[in-house]
Design an enzyme around this catalytic site. Structure first.
Site, PDB file in Angstrom:
ATOM      1  N   THR A 191       9.441  -7.343 -12.503  1.00  0.00           N
ATOM      2  CA  THR A 191       8.917  -8.696 -12.628  1.00  0.00           C
ATOM      3  C   THR A 191       7.890  -8.969 -11.538  1.00  0.00           C
ATOM      4  O   THR A 191       8.135  -8.679 -10.365  1.00  0.00           O
ATOM      5  CB  THR A 191      10.068  -9.716 -12.533  1.00  0.00           C
ATOM      6  OG1 THR A 191      10.947  -9.465 -13.620  1.00  0.00           O
ATOM      7  CG2 THR A 191       9.568 -11.143 -12.596  1.00  0.00           C
ATOM      8  N   ASN A 242      -6.348   3.507  10.406  1.00  0.00           N
ATOM      9  CA  ASN A 242      -5.590   2.387  10.953  1.00  0.00           C
ATOM     10  C   ASN A 242      -5.494   2.391  12.470  1.00  0.00           C
ATOM     11  O   ASN A 242      -5.250   1.362  13.080  1.00  0.00           O
ATOM     12  CB  ASN A 242      -4.193   2.357  10.341  1.00  0.00           C
ATOM     13  CG  ASN A 242      -3.524   3.711  10.370  1.00  0.00           C
ATOM     14  OD1 ASN A 242      -4.064   4.695   9.837  1.00  0.00           O
ATOM     15  ND2 ASN A 242      -2.385   3.800  11.004  1.00  0.00           N
ATOM     16  N   GLN A 254      -6.883  -0.510   5.178  1.00  0.00           N
ATOM     17  CA  GLN A 254      -7.506  -1.159   6.339  1.00  0.00           C
ATOM     18  C   GLN A 254      -8.914  -1.658   6.051  1.00  0.00           C
ATOM     19  O   GLN A 254      -9.463  -2.439   6.821  1.00  0.00           O
ATOM     20  CB  GLN A 254      -7.554  -0.182   7.537  1.00  0.00           C
ATOM     21  CG  GLN A 254      -6.190   0.213   8.073  1.00  0.00           C
ATOM     22  CD  GLN A 254      -5.491  -0.926   8.808  1.00  0.00           C
ATOM     23  OE1 GLN A 254      -6.108  -1.919   9.202  1.00  0.00           O
ATOM     24  NE2 GLN A 254      -4.189  -0.781   8.999  1.00  0.00           N
ATOM     25  N   CYS A 310       6.123   6.959  23.766  1.00  0.00           N
ATOM     26  CA  CYS A 310       7.209   6.034  24.059  1.00  0.00           C
ATOM     27  C   CYS A 310       7.240   4.857  23.105  1.00  0.00           C
ATOM     28  O   CYS A 310       8.234   4.159  23.000  1.00  0.00           O
ATOM     29  CB  CYS A 310       7.088   5.516  25.486  1.00  0.00           C
ATOM     30  SG  CYS A 310       7.493   6.781  26.672  1.00  0.00           S
ATOM     31  N   ALA A 348       0.812  -1.211   0.000  1.00  0.00           N
ATOM     32  CA  ALA A 348       0.000   0.000   0.000  1.00  0.00           C
ATOM     33  C   ALA A 348       0.851   1.269   0.000  1.00  0.00           C
ATOM     34  O   ALA A 348       0.465   2.279  -0.575  1.00  0.00           O
ATOM     35  CB  ALA A 348      -0.948  -0.008   1.195  1.00  0.00           C
ATOM     36  N   THR A 349       2.004   1.231   0.632  1.00  0.00           N
ATOM     37  CA  THR A 349       2.852   2.424   0.640  1.00  0.00           C
ATOM     38  C   THR A 349       3.264   2.776  -0.787  1.00  0.00           C
ATOM     39  O   THR A 349       3.182   3.934  -1.212  1.00  0.00           O
ATOM     40  CB  THR A 349       4.103   2.199   1.518  1.00  0.00           C
ATOM     41  OG1 THR A 349       3.674   2.086   2.875  1.00  0.00           O
ATOM     42  CG2 THR A 349       5.079   3.359   1.413  1.00  0.00           C
ATOM     43  N   SER A 372      -3.529  -3.651   0.234  1.00  0.00           N
ATOM     44  CA  SER A 372      -2.358  -4.483   0.458  1.00  0.00           C
ATOM     45  C   SER A 372      -2.736  -5.894   0.882  1.00  0.00           C
ATOM     46  O   SER A 372      -3.756  -6.094   1.551  1.00  0.00           O
ATOM     47  CB  SER A 372      -1.542  -3.800   1.558  1.00  0.00           C
ATOM     48  OG  SER A 372      -0.510  -4.636   1.972  1.00  0.00           O
TER      49      SER A 372
END
Lengths: 405, 132
Positions: A243, A154, A182, A329, A73-74, A202
């Site tokens: 390919t 997402n 998603q 974090c 997907a990116t 994806s």
């Protein structure tokens, strides 16, 4: 029940064993290059690819010729946005997108902006994370050539009113790209009905293999053209050279077929489990807040902020359950989730968020275990939290002068 | 990210978690950090005859922040005020094997120690002044 439990199905999904089975012959026996036109090895590969193309197109109500294979997907997002911008640069350079898009869209747009190749409007979302179609309409200028709004988010699972946005795009003659990574395979997608011109998705988000994705590129009304971002042998009708990874494509096709066949059943199961998880947690733990849309969201998504406890410590306390958090974090940038911030969730609650992502292979036993663990760890960490103690003493945390660092 | 065994141990079995009454005699309280930043530490010491006889903490933050403050309370107990002043964040980093992104947790713990000591000193100065 086996530990650890995988409840992070928005990040990726385990591959369905039935998908693997269809892929296996295409590694060693049927290893041909789908572009080899002159021998049986090539023909077998090509046949498999075209079959997969049909399976994929069927799931999203497209024509097989409108499916362009990519690495994921990116790449599809990059190809759609950069490809359209380059192709239609004479018409304009303005892109409309939303602030809660995936980084693959946001950073692509920002990179184009940064190089002076595009101008952009980032629409804000409402408190549930929904893009307002009227905001899209109002952001359109003479220079607008592309609208890029995601189908489902997402982090919070909120599903956007894509059909309404598609209608506006059509009305104004502007191309509409939808990052549906998603959503495809989880909720019904119909590119005709939704008025989508380009759509990224994806394989590995729907129980297929990693490393393969697709870009839907509309062929009729209008015929969308994009400039290839990868030059080479001119595969995929010149839009994406390279390919074709035949085994991955075969798996992707099978995954789409299974999603189509089992969506109704999967959805009912997921919603029942998700709702039970949500209700049990919310009932047991005060000051837990749902992030995202209460009803209009992906079946397997649940995102909750637990006031007074920090997300990474929650994850650490549940190390036999794979989850993710919007806490700074846990992010590479050391900033709390920009999606939650865009909803107006306070920074402290963004730090306290946990995303549960349920999928096809989760079981009721796993949900029971998760409910128990979440309640245990939140209770334990609240006992340890000076903020909880202060709140219990009646201190208004907003009135405290904190020494920010 | 993998945590060191010591961080995991402090996280699972926090030492000296809890609170003293702030106005109790000989108690110094330090509260540092901010909720928006994702970590707040409250560290308290109880002092008798210039020696820290007990210490407690409560922390809102990640596992490393919790472990840093838990470790700090362990180290504080039995130290004199002067010895406690010498605890450095780098000692905490070393003991807990904190990765670079978690160094701020140790800085926060050092700040909390300093704040608790300062609060104690301010309070005991106040007591002396009152006695005069």
């Amino acid at each position: 029940m086996k530990l650890p439990i995988f409840l992070d199905n928005h990040s990726t999904t385990p591959m369905d064993p039935r998908v693997l089975e269809t892929m296996l012959p295409y590694f060693v026996e049927k290893f041909g290059n789908a572009a080899s036109r002159n021998h049986a090895f090539g023909w077998a590969a090509e046949e498999a690819v075209e079959n997969a193309r049909k399976q994929i197109a069927k799931l999203i109500k497209a024509d097989p010729k409108e499916i362009v294979f990519t690495s994921g997907a990116t790449e599809s997002d990059n190809l759609a946005i950069k490809g359209v911008l380059e192709m239609y640069k004479e018409k304009g350079d303005h892109i409309i997108t939303s602030s809660t898009e995936h980084r693959a869209v946001l950073d692509t747009v920002k990179s184009l902006e940064g190089r002076g190749k595009a101008t952009a409007t980032y629409l804000s979302v409402d408190k549930f994370g929904t893009v307002n179609p009227e905001d899209v309409r109002n952001a359109i200028t003479e220079k607008t050539i592309l609208i890029s709004v995601m189908l489902a988010n997402n982090e919070i699972g909120t599903v956007n009113p894509v059909k309404e946005i598609g209608k506006i795009a059509k009305e104004k003659g502007i191309l509409f790209h939808c990052d549906a990574t998603q959503g495809v395979g989880k909720i019904p997608v119909d590119v005709q009905d939704m008025g989508i011109d380009l759509m990224s998705f994806s394989g590995h988000k729907m129980y297929g293999p990693k490393g393969v994705g697709a870009l839907y590129v509309r062929k009729k009304n209008p015929r969308v053209r994009i400039v290839a971002q990868m030059d080479g042998g001119g595969h995929e009708r010149g839009m994406r050279s390279g390919t074709l990874p035949v085994p991955l494509i075969v798996g992707f096709g099978k995954a789409c077929e299974l999603c189509e066949q089992e969506m109704t059943k999967d959805t009912a199961r997921l919603i029942a489990m998700r709702d039970r998880l949500e209700a049990s947690i919310m009932k047991a733990l005060e000051e837990s807040y749902l992030n995202g849309h209460p009803t209009n969201r992906l079946p397997g998504n649940l995102n909750i902020s637990f006031a007074y406890v920090e997300g990474e410590s929650l994850l650490m306390g549940m190390k036999d359950i794979a989850l993710s958090s919007g806490s700074a974090c846990t992010s590479a940038t050391l900033e709390p989730s920009y999606v939650l911030r865009a909803l107006g969730v306070g920074t402290e609650l963004a730090h306290s968020s946990i995303r549960f992502g349920l999928g096809r292979f989760n079981t009721d036993d796993e949900i029971d275990y998760t409910i128990k663990k979440v309640i245990e760890i939140v209770t334990k960490l609240r006992e340890m939290s000076p903020l909880y103690e202060m709140a219990k003493e009646g201190v208004d945390l907003k009135s405290v002068q904190w020494a920010a660092h | 990210m993998a945590y060191s065994d010591k961080v995991v141990d402090h996280f699972n079995n926090p030492r000296n978690m809890g609170s003293f009454k702030k106005d109790e005699e000989g108690v110094g309280t330090g509260m540092v950090g901010a909720p928006e930043c994702g970590d707040v530490m409250k560290l308290q010491i109880k002092v008798q005859n210039d020696t820290i006889v007990d210490a407690k903490f409560k922390t809102f933050g990640c596992g490393s922040a919790i472990a840093s403050s838990s470790l700090a309370t362990e180290w504080l107990k039995g130290k004199t005020i002067e010895e406690a002043q010498k605890i450095k964040n780098t000692d905490i980093v070393q003991e807990l094997n904190l990765p670079p992104v978690k160094i701020h947790c140790s800085v926060l713990a050092e700040d909390a120690i300093k704040a608790a000591l300062a609060d104690y000193q301010k309070k005991s100065d106040g007591v002396l002044t009152d006695a005069k």
